[in-house]
Structures are given as structure tokens and as C-alpha cells.
Design a protein around this motif. Structure first.
Motif, PDB file in Angstrom:
ATOM      1  N   CYS A  89     -12.433   1.493  10.778  1.00 60.20           N
ATOM      2  CA  CYS A  89     -11.081   1.045  11.112  1.00 60.20           C
ATOM      3  C   CYS A  89     -10.307   0.766   9.826  1.00 60.20           C
ATOM      4  O   CYS A  89     -10.895   0.413   8.808  1.00 60.20           O
ATOM      5  CB  CYS A  89     -11.120  -0.249  11.926  1.00 60.20           C
ATOM      6  SG  CYS A  89     -11.841  -0.118  13.560  1.00 60.20           S
ATOM      7  N   THR A  90      -9.005   0.880   9.900  1.00 56.81           N
ATOM      8  CA  THR A  90      -8.169   0.410   8.808  1.00 56.81           C
ATOM      9  C   THR A  90      -8.268  -1.115   8.733  1.00 56.81           C
ATOM     10  O   THR A  90      -8.299  -1.791   9.760  1.00 56.81           O
ATOM     11  CB  THR A  90      -6.701   0.804   9.044  1.00 56.81           C
ATOM     12  OG1 THR A  90      -6.607   2.209   9.232  1.00 56.81           O
ATOM     13  CG2 THR A  90      -5.838   0.390   7.866  1.00 56.81           C
ATOM     14  N   ALA A  91      -8.323  -1.652   7.520  1.00 57.45           N
ATOM     15  CA  ALA A  91      -8.374  -3.105   7.323  1.00 57.45           C
ATOM     16  C   ALA A  91      -7.076  -3.553   6.657  1.00 57.45           C
ATOM     17  O   ALA A  91      -6.758  -3.111   5.548  1.00 57.45           O
ATOM     18  CB  ALA A  91      -9.569  -3.497   6.466  1.00 57.45           C
ATOM     19  N   ILE A  92      -6.330  -4.410   7.349  1.00 57.11           N
ATOM     20  CA  ILE A  92      -5.050  -4.916   6.847  1.00 57.11           C
ATOM     21  C   ILE A  92      -5.187  -6.405   6.551  1.00 57.11           C
ATOM     22  O   ILE A  92      -5.554  -7.187   7.424  1.00 57.11           O
ATOM     23  CB  ILE A  92      -3.920  -4.705   7.874  1.00 57.11           C
ATOM     24  CG1 ILE A  92      -3.853  -3.238   8.330  1.00 57.11           C
ATOM     25  CG2 ILE A  92      -2.586  -5.153   7.288  1.00 57.11           C
ATOM     26  CD1 ILE A  92      -3.565  -2.258   7.228  1.00 57.11           C
ATOM     27  N   ASP A  93      -4.871  -6.795   5.327  1.00 62.92           N
ATOM     28  CA  ASP A  93      -5.078  -8.173   4.907  1.00 62.92           C
ATOM     29  C   ASP A  93      -3.878  -9.058   5.243  1.00 62.92           C
ATOM     30  O   ASP A  93      -2.787  -8.587   5.538  1.00 62.92           O
ATOM     31  CB  ASP A  93      -5.367  -8.223   3.406  1.00 62.92           C
ATOM     32  CG  ASP A  93      -6.038  -9.522   2.973  1.00 62.92           C
ATOM     33  OD1 ASP A  93      -6.530 -10.256   3.847  1.00 62.92           O
ATOM     34  OD2 ASP A  93      -6.065  -9.791   1.759  1.00 62.92           O
ATOM     35  N   THR A  94      -4.108 -10.345   5.127  1.00 59.04           N
ATOM     36  CA  THR A  94      -3.138 -11.367   5.492  1.00 59.04           C
ATOM     37  C   THR A  94      -1.905 -11.339   4.593  1.00 59.04           C
ATOM     38  O   THR A  94      -1.906 -10.728   3.512  1.00 59.04           O
ATOM     39  CB  THR A  94      -3.803 -12.757   5.443  1.00 59.04           C
ATOM     40  OG1 THR A  94      -2.964 -13.716   6.077  1.00 59.04           O
ATOM     41  CG2 THR A  94      -4.081 -13.184   4.005  1.00 59.04           C
ATOM     42  N   LEU A  95      -0.863 -12.022   5.035  1.00 60.05           N
ATOM     43  CA  LEU A  95       0.406 -12.027   4.306  1.00 60.05           C
ATOM     44  C   LEU A  95       0.488 -13.172   3.295  1.00 60.05           C
ATOM     45  O   LEU A  95      -0.331 -14.084   3.312  1.00 60.05           O
ATOM     46  CB  LEU A  95       1.569 -12.124   5.290  1.00 60.05           C
ATOM     47  CG  LEU A  95       1.546 -13.241   6.329  1.00 60.05           C
ATOM     48  CD1 LEU A  95       1.997 -14.566   5.745  1.00 60.05           C
ATOM     49  CD2 LEU A  95       2.409 -12.881   7.520  1.00 60.05           C
ATOM     50  N   VAL A  96       1.476 -13.082   2.434  1.00 62.24           N
ATOM     51  CA  VAL A  96       1.872 -14.176   1.550  1.00 62.24           C
ATOM     52  C   VAL A  96       3.186 -14.703   2.098  1.00 62.24           C
ATOM     53  O   VAL A  96       4.181 -13.967   2.169  1.00 62.24           O
ATOM     54  CB  VAL A  96       2.031 -13.695   0.096  1.00 62.24           C
ATOM     55  CG1 VAL A  96       2.660 -14.781  -0.769  1.00 62.24           C
ATOM     56  CG2 VAL A  96       0.684 -13.288  -0.475  1.00 62.24           C
ATOM     57  N   THR A  97       3.198 -15.955   2.521  1.00 62.65           N
ATOM     58  CA  THR A  97       4.359 -16.475   3.240  1.00 62.65           C
ATOM     59  C   THR A  97       5.586 -16.688   2.358  1.00 62.65           C
ATOM     60  O   THR A  97       6.715 -16.588   2.833  1.00 62.65           O
ATOM     61  CB  THR A  97       4.000 -17.802   3.933  1.00 62.65           C
ATOM     62  OG1 THR A  97       3.502 -18.725   2.954  1.00 62.65           O
ATOM     63  CG2 THR A  97       2.931 -17.587   4.993  1.00 62.65           C
ATOM     64  N   ASP A  98       5.393 -16.964   1.077  1.00 64.19           N
ATOM     65  CA  ASP A  98       6.524 -17.193   0.175  1.00 64.19           C
ATOM     66  C   ASP A  98       6.987 -15.837  -0.364  1.00 64.19           C
ATOM     67  O   ASP A  98       6.478 -15.348  -1.378  1.00 64.19           O
ATOM     68  CB  ASP A  98       6.115 -18.117  -0.970  1.00 64.19           C
ATOM     69  CG  ASP A  98       7.290 -18.503  -1.849  1.00 64.19           C
ATOM     70  OD1 ASP A  98       8.386 -17.927  -1.676  1.00 64.19           O
ATOM     71  OD2 ASP A  98       7.117 -19.372  -2.725  1.00 64.19           O
ATOM     72  N   PHE A  99       7.963 -15.238   0.315  1.00 62.82           N
ATOM     73  CA  PHE A  99       8.387 -13.886  -0.070  1.00 62.82           C
ATOM     74  C   PHE A  99       9.192 -13.864  -1.366  1.00 62.82           C
ATOM     75  O   PHE A  99       9.490 -12.788  -1.893  1.00 62.82           O
ATOM     76  CB  PHE A  99       9.187 -13.231   1.059  1.00 62.82           C
ATOM     77  CG  PHE A  99      10.417 -13.971   1.489  1.00 62.82           C
ATOM     78  CD1 PHE A  99      11.602 -13.848   0.785  1.00 62.82           C
ATOM     79  CD2 PHE A  99      10.392 -14.778   2.612  1.00 62.82           C
ATOM     80  CE1 PHE A  99      12.745 -14.516   1.183  1.00 62.82           C
ATOM     81  CE2 PHE A  99      11.530 -15.458   3.021  1.00 62.82           C
ATOM     82  CZ  PHE A  99      12.709 -15.328   2.308  1.00 62.82           C
ATOM     83  N   GLU A 100       9.532 -15.020  -1.907  1.00 63.89           N
ATOM     84  CA  GLU A 100      10.248 -15.061  -3.186  1.00 63.89           C
ATOM     85  C   GLU A 100       9.293 -15.152  -4.376  1.00 63.89           C
ATOM     86  O   GLU A 100       9.725 -15.022  -5.519  1.00 63.89           O
ATOM     87  CB  GLU A 100      11.216 -16.248  -3.205  1.00 63.89           C
ATOM     88  CG  GLU A 100      12.351 -16.124  -2.195  1.00 63.89           C
ATOM     89  CD  GLU A 100      13.325 -17.270  -2.281  1.00 63.89           C
ATOM     90  OE1 GLU A 100      12.941 -18.324  -2.829  1.00 63.89           O
ATOM     91  OE2 GLU A 100      14.467 -17.113  -1.825  1.00 63.89           O
ATOM     92  N   ASP A 101       8.016 -15.356  -4.125  1.00 64.04           N
ATOM     93  CA  ASP A 101       7.037 -15.510  -5.199  1.00 64.04           C
ATOM     94  C   ASP A 101       6.318 -14.174  -5.415  1.00 64.04           C
ATOM     95  O   ASP A 101       5.235 -13.936  -4.893  1.00 64.04           O
ATOM     96  CB  ASP A 101       6.037 -16.614  -4.838  1.00 64.04           C
ATOM     97  CG  ASP A 101       5.160 -17.019  -6.024  1.00 64.04           C
ATOM     98  OD1 ASP A 101       5.063 -16.235  -6.989  1.00 64.04           O
ATOM     99  OD2 ASP A 101       4.561 -18.112  -5.964  1.00 64.04           O
ATOM    100  N   GLU A 102       6.950 -13.309  -6.207  1.00 65.41           N
ATOM    101  CA  GLU A 102       6.388 -11.978  -6.409  1.00 65.41           C
ATOM    102  C   GLU A 102       5.074 -12.032  -7.197  1.00 65.41           C
ATOM    103  O   GLU A 102       4.162 -11.247  -6.940  1.00 65.41           O
ATOM    104  CB  GLU A 102       7.393 -11.083  -7.150  1.00 65.41           C
ATOM    105  CG  GLU A 102       6.869  -9.666  -7.330  1.00 65.41           C
ATOM    106  CD  GLU A 102       7.896  -8.737  -7.942  1.00 65.41           C
ATOM    107  OE1 GLU A 102       7.492  -7.838  -8.715  1.00 65.41           O
ATOM    108  OE2 GLU A 102       9.107  -8.909  -7.649  1.00 65.41           O
TER     109      GLU A 102
END
Length: 288
Positions: free
Chosen positions: A186-199
Motif C-alpha cells: 500500500c502507499t504510506a502517507i505520513d502525518t501533517l505539520v499543523t503550523d503551515f507557516e513553519d517551513e
């Protein structure tokens, strides 16, 4: 199929739904679940249906819808998005994301509900609870499951963990999900980073995702797409190393050698597999 970046877009924002493909994500997810307030669910369903059935909407990416958990909400989602009263209308829908998947039965249930509309769609199984993590191998083995998605934020809430930048509190779960996905192709998709301003944090976390073996990563803002795509795209140096390894392997095979040297490094089966993975990902990225 390349799924480096998976971008969520709120289902009740039709102007954002139409603009979502311009962000450059490999997968766009029209969200009917967490991104939509309860009182706006019906409006979101109608907006998503309208965009998916618009002949002008034909993006060069995978289009997915995240449905709601719970039988009544799920039934309403599918009834509207897959409206059987419009049998001759084409819908640009490639896959469905199931939230809060705790068992393989959850995936089978969604697949059965979709089948009532004479459709078969790949399922992204979002694992975001302790039960889901423990059942990850069985969830990945379900016939309809095409991708496992790790949701660290909800998992942390479920187990009472405190989130940190390093993510050590969810590391076991993160690894278990990617291993289960690999075991069942299966494709494995990892979790997000909630602070989208912190590149910077996003790039660090995306690099960590790559090292763990994930194929892609969730995004909640268009600004996150390019850094994620870059992290999951093999660098020129990696591509050149992989080519040298595989060329040396061809020569070693012709001479009957099982182990060989490249750039002063002894190459064996695990490194060959790594080189093949880099080439496969590079070829898929080039086609995308």
C-alpha cells in the motif's frame, strides 16, 4: 502512482475546491469531515458534487473525497456525491478517504456502501486511534485499501500524548503504519505539520518521513505542497548513485558475483533494493 503530497481542501469552499489543483499536489482531498462545521455539511456535499461533475474540472492529479465516519453521515455523503439520480453524469473522483479507521471491517463497510452505486474506488484508510494502529496490518490487507494514512494529531488525543516537534511520542505508531503498508504493498502517507507557516519544521519532518519509508505526506495548506514534493523527489545525486549501483549490479551478475563495490562501499541486497526504489520513484516523478 505518485502520492508525494496529499492536500486537504474544505468541502464547503467551492472556490478553493476549484483552485486546489493549482497547488501542484499529487492528490487533492475534498474534505467533508473535520474541515467542515456540522451545520455546513449539506452545503459542503453539494459543493463537492457540483465541482466533481463539472466537465471543466479535469485536473492532472488524483482527486479524493474524505467522507464522514458514522453510518448516517456517510450515507448522506455518498448519496449526494455519487447521486444515483444522475446516472449519465461523469464524476472526476479517483479515490475515497475513510477517517477514524479502527479495523479492516471499517474499510470493507465503506467499500460495500460505495458498491451500492455500482462503483469500486480505492480507499485511503486514515489511521488515527490506538485501535487503528494496532490493527494496521489487517487494515492494509483489506482488499479495498490502497493507502494507509497516519494521523498523529488525533492519535495523540486518543492516547493522551503531548505532541512534540521530534514526534517521539508517536514514533512507534508512525513506524507500525509504514511497515504495515509496505507489507501489503500500500502507499504510506505520513502525518501533517499543523503550523503551515513553519517551513523549516515542515522540511525537517518531511525528511523524517522519507527516512522512515513513507511515500508521501499530508498537507493542509498549498504552501506546504512544494516542500513536501521536494522532500519525496530523489535528488540528482541519489539518482546518479542508484544508476551506478544498478549498472555495477548488471556487471556483477554477468560475472557471477553476488557482492560488489561502488564508490568504495560494498553493495549487497538491501542497498540494491534501495537503488531500485530510488529509480522507481524517480521514474514515477518524471512521468508525473
Amino acid at each position: 502512482m505518485v502520492r508525494r503530497s496529499v492536500l486537504f481542501t474544505p468541502g464547503d469552499r467551492p472556490e478553493m475546491l476549484r483552485k486546489a489543483p493549482a497547488a501542484g499536489a499529487d492528490v487533492i482531498v475534498f474534505d467533508l469531515e473535520d474541515a467542515v462545521a456540522p451545520q455546513r455539511k449539506d452545503e459542503a456535499r453539494e459543493s463537492v458534487r457540483e465541482v466533481l461533475t463539472d466537465p471543466a474540472f479535469d485536473p492532472d492529479c488524483e482527486v479524493c473525497v474524505r467522507v464522514n465516519a458514522g453510518d448516517s453521515a456517510l450515507a448522506a455523503d455518498l448519496q449526494t456525491v455519487l447521486d444515483p439520480a444522475e446516472p449519465d453524469v461523469d464524476r472526476r473522483l479517483d479515490s475515497v478517504m475513510a477517517p477514524k479507521v479502527a479495523s479492516a471491517a471499517d474499510v470493507r463497510h465503506l467499500a460495500d456502501e460505495i458498491a451500492k452505486y455500482d462503483l469500486t474506488l480505492p480507499v485511503f484508510a486514515l489511521i488515527e486511534s490506538a485501535a487503528g494502529v494496532l490493527a494496521a496490518p489487517e487494515i492494509a490487507a483489506a482488499r479495498a485499501t490502497d493507502a494507509l494514512v497516519f494521523g498523529a494529531e488525533d492519535l495523540s488525543a486518543d492516547i493522551g500524548a503531548t505532541r512534540s516537534a521530534e514526534g517521539t511520542e508517536v514514533l512507534y505508531a508512525r513506524e507500525r503504519v509504514v511497515i504495515a503498508a509496505a507489507a501489503h504493498d500500500c502507499t504510506a502517507i505520513d502525518t501533517l505539520v499543523t503550523d503551515f507557516e513553519d517551513e523549516r519544521r515542515l522540511r525537517e519532518d518531511a525528511d523524517r518521513s522519507v527516512r522512515l519509508g513513507y511515500d508521501g505526506k499530508l498537507a493542509i495548506h498549498p504552501a506546504q505542497v512544494d516542500p513536501i514534493n521536494e522532500a519525496f523527489t530523489p535528488s540528482e545525486a541519489d539518482r546518479e548513485w542508484a544508476e551506478r549501483v544498478l549498472e555495477a549490479k548488471r556487471e556483477a551478475d554477468a560475472e557471477g558475483h553476488g557482492v560488489f563495490e561502488v564508490d568504495g562501499e560494498m553493495i549487497d541486497a538491501p542497498l540494491i533494493a534501495q537503488a531500485e526504489r530510488i529509480q522507481e520513484r524517480a521514474a514515477a516523478d518524471d512521468e508525473n
